[in-house]
Design an enzyme around this catalytic site. Structure first.
Site, PDB file in Angstrom:
ATOM      1  N   THR B  81       0.891  -1.318  -0.059  1.00 52.14           N
ATOM      2  CA  THR B  81       0.034  -0.006   0.008  1.00 52.14           C
ATOM      3  C   THR B  81       0.916   1.308  -0.074  1.00 52.14           C
ATOM      4  O   THR B  81       0.424   2.356   0.306  1.00 52.14           O
ATOM      5  CB  THR B  81      -1.105   0.021   1.250  1.00 52.14           C
ATOM      6  OG1 THR B  81       0.114  -0.146   2.512  1.00 52.14           O
ATOM      7  CG2 THR B  81      -1.705  -0.968   1.119  1.00 52.14           C
ATOM      8  N   THR B 157       1.616  -7.261   4.593  1.00 46.05           N
ATOM      9  CA  THR B 157       2.539  -7.801   5.784  1.00 46.05           C
ATOM     10  C   THR B 157       2.273  -9.131   6.266  1.00 46.05           C
ATOM     11  O   THR B 157       2.918  -9.966   6.937  1.00 46.05           O
ATOM     12  CB  THR B 157       2.085  -6.723   6.978  1.00 46.05           C
ATOM     13  OG1 THR B 157       1.020  -6.696   7.262  1.00 46.05           O
ATOM     14  CG2 THR B 157       2.828  -5.595   6.750  1.00 46.05           C
ATOM     15  N   ASP B 158       0.883  -9.676   6.031  1.00 42.67           N
ATOM     16  CA  ASP B 158       0.646 -10.865   6.412  1.00 42.67           C
ATOM     17  C   ASP B 158       1.832 -12.108   6.136  1.00 42.67           C
ATOM     18  O   ASP B 158       1.937 -12.773   6.978  1.00 42.67           O
ATOM     19  CB  ASP B 158      -0.875 -11.652   5.901  1.00 42.67           C
ATOM     20  CG  ASP B 158      -2.078 -10.714   6.610  1.00 42.67           C
ATOM     21  OD1 ASP B 158      -1.685  -9.858   7.504  1.00 42.67           O
ATOM     22  OD2 ASP B 158      -2.950 -11.099   6.401  1.00 42.67           O
ATOM     23  N   LYS B 234       5.823 -11.503  11.989  1.00 44.67           N
ATOM     24  CA  LYS B 234       5.016 -10.739  12.184  1.00 44.67           C
ATOM     25  C   LYS B 234       4.321 -11.105  13.742  1.00 44.67           C
ATOM     26  O   LYS B 234       3.703 -12.215  13.609  1.00 44.67           O
ATOM     27  CB  LYS B 234       3.656 -10.883  11.327  1.00 44.67           C
ATOM     28  CG  LYS B 234       2.793  -9.643  11.442  1.00 44.67           C
ATOM     29  CD  LYS B 234       1.798  -9.593  10.393  1.00 44.67           C
ATOM     30  CE  LYS B 234       0.745  -8.514  10.514  1.00 44.67           C
ATOM     31  NZ  LYS B 234      -0.235  -8.288   9.467  1.00 44.67           N
TER      32      LYS B 234
END
Lengths: 612, 411
Positions: B81, B157-158, B234
């Site tokens: 993004t 980011t996942d 993460k």
């Protein structure tokens, strides 16, 4: 002032915090904290983003002129949503129903599907850089026949602690925003309508009370002027003054414009660097500055120093614009020589710039970046003066004056909050909403049904402690005793330093019951409540301040007191009653009702007087 | 009733007021109208009347001004993004991607480097596949060969750490290859995308010479951490500082807004190797997260399974019941690697009986390799090395820092 003649039009925007259990988009309590209690802090920068229309809003652009680092205080009563670290929870149903209730009270029409929006706000008061808001209802009516345009449900912003530091405890508390049409024509009418709106809101019994929990923004214009929004009027009593002073300001700005036009005045497009001219100046501010820029306002002489509101000049308005760039203020030749700047310096300034005594020169002194920014802001404001009144958002100053805050925001500030699903408000929801009794109606009912004095009835109906009163009368306590104890006694002992927050409703009612049962005298209520405020239980406080005295014991006490003062009693006769009342009441320390004491005392005085 | 199209001007007679607005869409049986005040409302379609269909305004193309004296960075986008924009018709955030878009979204970037951009994909990172990892590695390798001073990969980011680990194994890089994303959407003024992008661009021109992830170090906008791509995970669903180095300190930091870079002595330095690529993967590998009572029937069939990573309990265990089933898998040639659900700490299957049984049937201890990284490593090793003995050797040693030889006490 003839407000009809000058064509005054005003509307109100009221922001009222709702007293819900949880915040609008998270499950935190709607609890305000002391900033000293914060348990953590973090720092963020905000930047304007392109809106859905591909533009950056004017108001947001203005905020971006300064690079600002914001600090936020967090508490054990706040969560990741306030920190903009977690997506919002679904719209709080309690808050939605309450806002619909308010809408129904104003005869508004609910929106069938409520859509939550993000309204761009990058002054730091919202950690995300936007405020979540939803249009809930439209088209209501006011008693003056005017219209309520919209009712929105939105989240409260973070509270500024100081400078660029904000406290997130307030962020996310639900708020209703009610906007009227410009349907008011005098300052008094504005005050009256603001009062009415507040009364209706408080009638729900579910709005926050106290300073800062309700804020009025007032929209004001006069014929030939412009729409001005004055933000943050917290006290109802100041509403009328704000309207008066703004009408006055617009009139004065129009007069200034007319003079500028008749003089053929103009604004020079760019500033001139005059730093070297002041190399040897005695002015501390100019000496310190890295750059001094001069703005030439041809034909403005004398008008920049003209008052537009008490104590505020056109120059002050220019200074407000310049302050957006982070400068402390400006100098203008209408007020010079002063501040260490000499007449010689003013003259050489005019010589250098090719201006004369018909012109006004504005000086800005700061870092090169700030000085350029500030000079361009002064030029912008000076140009507006040639047109009269610029449309602005202004902030209220003490006594009803106002200062420039930012341009009026445009529609470009909003786009959908995609993390919150829209909520349908069907007929079943709307029809089920019961309308609370208006406080004015309730006051009338108290005076007729409960035989309360009219003033007392109104006072208790509008009081924050109304629920305590209602509970007291539901528990058969005498309404006048309940109302006067709530309105007067509690206030008095608070003035004497008692922490009345320690007196729970339960304890309060236990005390009144004891009085009604004759276990304690009315006169003892203040002392009993003071003890409870210090942490005592009701039984303990009554025992200490008003130990039960039987009628026989009381009789014995009175007999003893009267006998000891037999000579005095014989001499004074019935006039001895008042002084002896005091002696007896001090002795029984409030454990007997004054009425009973006076009755017995009267008998005893008669006995001693006739025993002669 | 005329069919309305997104963007049509309408007026809407609602509750006694006539509103002008723009038709957006139909949702749950209501017409969503954007009023001129900016608010969206959902109302019955019958209240809206078509006014006009405005001619769409084309956004002016703003060409990016690039400073030729600055180093050249390559940005490969996979759907991150970094330069997204709001579509006002749907409220959706769309990703636009050329150098102009990026520089307009994040003007500060133009002071760090000049950029060339490749839009490889526009997908959500949960839709990534090993095949896309391979394409991504190939694109990164091409940019390195074409002389980029550094490469930035924007990524959801996942699953960013799967992709960054895959590129780490596949590509030998003499320049920084920086993965970056944002946790908070780019439309919000508070988005972490600006700081993350500026810090990653700075890291991408720094003396670093390995694949890394650069993201917020804390909830504050004060610095980004540079994480080794195979040691990062993460660790939070939404916070800005979700990415954490596990078991080792970060390779360095980029301060914000000063953009000062500090690299630890353990970071691989720029120019430490020649560029090379080995993108082969054996996708017949699985990762299983063991839980108490998990039936052995949850194990895939031996015939199709070349490699299995177990995220075991504690020191690296599965229930005793599983041992014979794992043995038959191993006997049929499945390479089994043990990692720990604890994430922190080292697997040791020599302490308890179950562990010793696992070793006996040929399970490889994954040391302190993270489970997801172990999966990527297993795919890569099986894809590039066919000799079982060499496979075991590769799997039990650190190839690019994905596991450590000694556990730091962190005190």
């Amino acid at each position: 002032m003839d407000y009809e003649k000058i064509g005054l039009l005003a509307g109100i925007e009221i922001h009222q915090q709702l007293d819900t259990k949880e915040k609008l988009f998270c499950r935190c309590p709607t609890l305000l904290r002391k900033s000293g209690e914060h348990t953590g802090e973090y720092h963020r920068y905000l930047r304007a983003t392109e809106s859905e229309m591909g533009e950056i809003d004017g108001a947001a652009r203005e905020e971006m002129k300064r690079e600002r680092k914001f600090t936020y205080y967090t508490y054990d009563s706040t969560c990741l949503v306030e920190n903009d670290e977690e997506p919002p929870a679904p719209l709080n149903q309690e808050a939605l129903l309450l806002s619909l209730t308010i809408a129904k009270m104003f005869g508004m029409t609910p929106i069938e599907q409520v859509n939550v929006m993000r309204k761009l706000v990058i002054d730091g008061s919202n950690t995300s850089g936007f405020q979540r808001t939803a249009l809930v209802a439209v088209h209501g009516t006011l008693p003056n026949g005017g219209r309520i345009e919209t009712l929105c449900l939105e989240e409260e912003a973070a509270q500024r602690v100081e400078g660029e530091t904000f406290s997130v405890d307030r962020l996310g508390i639900p708020l209703v925003e009610i906007t009227t049409s410009p349907c008011m024509h005098t300052p008094e009418e504005v005050r009256e309508m603001a009062g009415y709106l507040g009364m209706v809101l408080r009638s729900t019994g579910k709005v926050k009370r106290g300073l800062g929990t309700i804020r009025q923004d007032v929209n004001i214009s006069i014929k030939g002027g412009a729409r001005i929004e004055v933000k943050g009027v917290q006290e109802l009593d100041l509403v009328a003054d704000v309207v008066k002073r703004e009408a006055q300001r617009q009139q004065n700005l129009i007069l200034i414009r007319d003079q500028l036009i008749s003089r053929g005045a103009s604004v020079q497009p760019g500033p001139v660097d005059v730093t070297t001219l002041f190399a040897g100046t005695g002015s501390a501010i100019l000496k310190k500055a890295k750059m001094i820029l001069a703005v030439r306002l041809n034909g403005f002489s004398g008008l920049v120093g003209t008052e537009v509101q008490p104590g505020r000049r056109l120059g002050t308005e220019m200074s407000d614009y310049a302050k957006i760039c982070g400068v402390g203020g400006i100098f203008h030749t209408d007020e010079l020589p002063a501040y260490g700047i000499t007449q010689n310096e003013v003259e050489s300034l005019h010589r250098t710039l090719g201006t004369d005594e018909n012109d006004c020169i504005v000086l800005v002194a700061a870092t090169p970046k700030q000085a350029h920014c500030a000079a361009m802001q002064v030029i912008k404001r000076a140009r507006f003066a040639l047109d009269g009144v610029p449309e602005e958002t202004r902030k209220m100053l003490p006594e009803g004056n106002s200062a420039y805050m930012r341009p009026l925001p445009g529609a470009a500030r909003m786009y959908p909050e995609t993390d919150v699903l829209p909520v349908n408000v069907g007929p079943s929801t709307w029809d089920c909403i019961a309308l609370p009794e208006l406080l004015t109606v309730r006051a009338h009912r108290f005076s007729t049904e409960l035989a309360l004095d009219e003033g007392l009835a109104r006072q208790i109906a509008f009081s924050e402690r109304l629920p305590l009163f209602e509970r007291s009368i539901a528990e058969t306590i005498n309404p006048t005793l309940a109302a006067s104890t709530i309105l007067m006694t509690l206030k008095e002992i608070q003035r004497d330093g008692a922490d009345i927050s320690m007196i729970s409703d339960d304890l309060f009612i236990e005390v009144l019951h004891a009085v009604e049962l004759g276990k304690a005298a009315k006169e003892a209520i203040p002392e009993i409540l003071k003890m409870i405020a210090k942490g005592a239980g009701s039984g303990e406080a009554i025992k200490k301040c008003a130990p039960a005295v039987s009628r026989d014991q009381l009789h014995a006490i009175i007999t003893k007191i009267v006998d000891e003062r037999a000579v005095f009693v014989r001499e004074k006769g019935n006039a001895a009653l008042a002084p002896l009342m005091g002696v007896v009441m001090a002795e029984v320390r409030g454990s007997s009702d004054g009425k009973v004491v006076s009755e017995l005392l009267r008998k005893e005085i008669a006995r001693v007087s006739t025993s002669r | 009733m005329e069919q309305l199209q997104t963007g049509d001007r309408v007026n809407c007679n609602y509750g006694g007021t006539l509103f002008n607005g723009t038709y957006i869409t139909d949702r749950d049986g209501k017409a969503v109208i954007k009023l001129d005040s900016g608010y969206n409302i959902g109302v019955g379609r019958e209240t809206c009347r078509f006014l006009e269909r405005p001619v769409p305004v084309r956004r002016p193309e703003i060409s990016a001004v690039q400073d030729d004296s600055l180093p050249c960075l390559s940005i490969i986008s996979t759907g991150g993004t970094i330069a997204s924009r709001i579509d006002y018709r749907t409220g959706a955030v769309t990703s636009q991607f050329d150098a102009g878009d990026i520089l307009r979204a994040i003007p500060g970037l133009s002071g760090i480097a000049r950029y060339r951009t490749t839009q490889l994909y526009t997908i959500l990172s949960e839709n990534m596949t090993p095949a896309i990892w391979q394409e991504l590695a190939t694109a990164v390798y091409k940019e390195i060969n074409d002389g980029a001073t550094g490469v930035m990969v924007t990524h959801g980011t996942d699953t960013m750490t799967f992709s960054s680990a895959a590129v780490s194994f596949m590509v030998d890089t003499p320049v920084p290859v920086i993965f970056v994303g944002s946790q908070r959407s780019a439309d919000r003024p508070s988005s972490d995308n600006t700081m993350n992008a500026l810090c990653s661009a700075t890291a991408a021109v720094s003396p670093l010479g390995e694949v890394a992830v650069v993201m917020h170090e804390s909830t504050s906008d004060d610095r980004c951490a540079i994480h080794r791509a195979t040691r990062v995970r993460k660790m939070h669903t939404s916070r800005r500082d979700a990415f954490q180095s596990i078991g080792i300190p970060p390779l360095g930091y980029v301060d914000y807004p000063s953009l000062d870079v500090n690299l630890s002595p353990e970071a691989v330095k720029r120019g430490s190797c020649e560029p090379a690529i080995r993108p082969a993967l054996d996708e017949s590998c699985r990762l299983l997260y063991f839980y108490p009572g998990m039936p052995p029937s949850a194990l895939p069939d031996a015939g199709t399974l070349h490699g299995l990573v177990l995220a075991g309990t504690g020191l690296g265990h599965v229930s005793t019941e599983w041992i014979p089933f794992l043995k038959s898998l191993a006997d049929e040639g499945t390479v089994i690697m043990m990692t720990s659900q604890c994430l922190n700490g080292r697997v040791c299957d020599r302490v308890y009986d179950t562990g010793r049984d696992l070793l006996k049937i040929g399970v490889i201890e994954g040391a302190d390799t993270l489970p997801e990284v172990a999966l990527v490593k297993l795919m890569w090793v099986l894809g590039n090395e066919k000799d079982p003995d060499k496979q075991r050797l590769l799997l039990s040693s650190s190839l690019i820092g994905e596991c450590t030889r000694r556990s730091r006490h962190g005190l």
